[in-house]
Design an enzyme around this catalytic site. Structure first.
Site, mmCIF file in Angstrom:
data_model
loop_
_atom_site.group_PDB
_atom_site.id
_atom_site.type_symbol
_atom_site.label_atom_id
_atom_site.label_comp_id
_atom_site.label_asym_id
_atom_site.label_seq_id
_atom_site.Cartn_x
_atom_site.Cartn_y
_atom_site.Cartn_z
ATOM 1 N N TYR A 1 0.843 -1.191 0.000
ATOM 2 C CA TYR A 1 0.000 0.000 0.000
ATOM 3 C C TYR A 1 0.881 1.244 0.000
ATOM 4 O O TYR A 1 1.876 1.323 0.743
ATOM 5 C CB TYR A 1 -0.892 0.023 1.254
ATOM 6 C CG TYR A 1 -1.668 1.315 1.375
ATOM 7 C CD1 TYR A 1 -2.936 1.437 0.795
ATOM 8 C CD2 TYR A 1 -1.128 2.417 2.014
ATOM 9 C CE1 TYR A 1 -3.638 2.630 0.866
ATOM 10 C CE2 TYR A 1 -1.830 3.621 2.092
ATOM 11 C CZ TYR A 1 -3.083 3.714 1.513
ATOM 12 O OH TYR A 1 -3.764 4.900 1.579
ATOM 13 N N GLU B 1 -3.771 7.510 -3.716
ATOM 14 C CA GLU B 1 -3.741 6.207 -3.075
ATOM 15 C C GLU B 1 -3.447 5.137 -4.109
ATOM 16 O O GLU B 1 -4.145 5.039 -5.121
ATOM 17 C CB GLU B 1 -5.093 5.955 -2.412
ATOM 18 C CG GLU B 1 -5.051 4.836 -1.424
ATOM 19 C CD GLU B 1 -6.344 4.745 -0.631
ATOM 20 O OE1 GLU B 1 -7.420 4.712 -1.249
ATOM 21 O OE2 GLU B 1 -6.259 4.699 0.603
#
Ligand code: GDP
Ligand code: MN
Length: 418
Positions: free
Chosen positions: A136, A224
């Site tokens: 991530y 993101e």
């Protein structure tokens, strides 16, 4: 403003950030063609909507109950056979065409869209990769350090909010100085936290440096990459990307106007933007017309304090001329959930008598189907108020903010009961 994944990836690729090759299409036939153009093999077909959770989401037609669709997309109910996911892996042109057909024209419901879902008008056909690691990577603006902060975690591919809640220590934060960009020692630190070593660490450092530079240069307020992957061959790339730009910086990026997907935006907010008004849609039933953002906040606080709920607020800014007020009223009343309108204007440079005349002129051009409460304060407020009271229109005038809030809450309740 938000952009689609395919747009975000095009921007990232230009900035030297590794992304899988892809082609965006809007028909199943184009999907089959794109499959071949991308060289075949493992290909991913991805619904393009401004929401995450597509992999678990469901593409449905009008016949499917949306509550059920949301329960499936949230993992509360099991997925029936044949109900299409928002992200599909295919291995032939015919399957790419089928996958695209199962998405285009449908509505994608994910845990982020709510039961109403979002219309799928485009799909991204992209080269599939064998994933060795799902990581991530995110960037947000940290208001405490007043800097962009990079967030990295080995817990990629899953819902990062859950990681942040249950195991916050698994997310590493690195604030960045915008004048310097990401420093090499910071890139090394982040690569280590991501478990990258050797050649992947080198590739990761280039990825991170270019990604952070891109976010700063493009005025991204939120970016993101979930998942950031390491492929079986050690390549590091962005498999997905969600991007938000800071609207206040749009003047620096004239090219962003072309990236807006009007179907994904609130129609009233778009309309307001075109007339230079700022409009924010909310969930209640009291519409607010104010001048100035601070006044908007205190108006909403008082409405809530007195038991009401704002439906929206529209800030006319410094001016309150007739045409602006007229457009403002039209936008406010375009929502059928509105049960009352509160005008709360402070006339500093603008005189209240001029504002009152603008209100009356606008009032007469609109079929005002709900009660209107007006509070004017500032220069010539008594003249303005008298003009409204003597006008013979059904306008409720108020003295001060508390009186205005109480009157509009009562008026909205009465109107919704009627
Ligand atoms: P999101 O669900 O909206 O966040 O969409 P993503 O773009 O993150 O895709 C969802 C999931 O699809 C990913 O987490 C992966 O597990 C899977 N996926 C997407 N692209 C690929 C790929 O190239 N290879 C493999 N093996 N899985 C993929
Ligand atoms: Mn994702």
């Amino acid at each position: 403003m938000k952009v689609h994944e395919y747009q975000a990836k095009e921007l990232l690729a230009k900035a030297g950030v590794a992304v899988p090759a892809g082609i965006v299409v809007s028909t199943p036939a184009e999907a089959a063609k794109a499959y071949e153009e991308l060289g075949g093999g493992l290909i991913v077909v991805k619904a393009q909507v401004h929401a995450g959770g597509r992999g678990k989401g469901v593409a449905v037609g009008p016949e499917v109950d949306r509550g059920l669709a949301l329960a499936i997309a949230s993992g509360e109910k099991s997925r029936p056979d044949g109900m299409a996911k928002g992200v599909q892996l295919v291995k032939s042109a015919a399957d790419a065409e089928k996958a695209a057909a199962s998405l285009l024209g449908k509505t994608l419901v994910t845990y982020q869209t709510g039961p109403e879902g979002q219309a799928i008008k485009k799909v991204l056909i992209t080269v599939g990769h064998d994933i060795a690691k799902e990581l991530y990577l995110g960037l947000a603006v940290d208001r405490n350090t007043k800097r962009p902060v990079v967030m990295a975690s080995t817990e990629g591919g899953v819902d990062i909010e859950t990681v942040a809640h249950n195991t916050p220590e698994k997310i590493v934060h690195e604030p960045v100085d915008v004048a310097l960009g990401l420093q090499p020692f910071q890139a090394r630190k982040l690569c280590k936290a991501l478990g990258l070593s050797g050649d992947s660490a080198k590739k990761g450092a280039v990825f991170l440096k270019n990604f952070v530079k891109f976010c700063i240069d493009s005025d991204a307020s939120l970016a993101e990459i979930n998942p950031l992957i390491v492929t079986d061959k050690g390549e590091v790339m962005a498999l997905d990307c969600k991007l938000n730009f800071d609207d206040n910086a749009n003047f620096r990026h004239k090219d962003y106007a072309a990236l807006i997907d009007e179907d994904e935006e609130d129609p009233a907010e778009l309309r307001a933007g075109r007339s230079g008004l700022s409009y924010v849609s909310l969930d209640g039933d009291i519409a607010c017309l104010v001048n100035g953002a601070g006044l908007a906040m205190s108006t909403m606080d008082l409405i809530k304090y007195h038991g009401g709920e704002p439906a929206n607020f529209l800030d006319v800014g410094g001016g309150a001329e007739k045409d602006q007020v007229l457009e403002a009223f039209r936008i406010l009343l375009s929502s059928d959930k509105v049960n009352a309108v509160l005008v709360n204007i402070f006339g500093g440079i603008m005189r209240c008598d001029v504002i009152a005349q603008a209100l009356l002129a606008a009032y007469d051009e609109i079929d005002f189907r709900v009660p209107l409460v007006v509070r004017l304060e500032g220069t010539n407020s008594d003249i303005g108020k008298a003009l409204l009271e003597k006008s013979g229109r059904k306008i409720i005038t108020a003295d001060g903010l508390t009186d205005a809030a109480q009157k509009v809450v009562a008026a909205a309740k009465k109107h919704s009961a009627a």
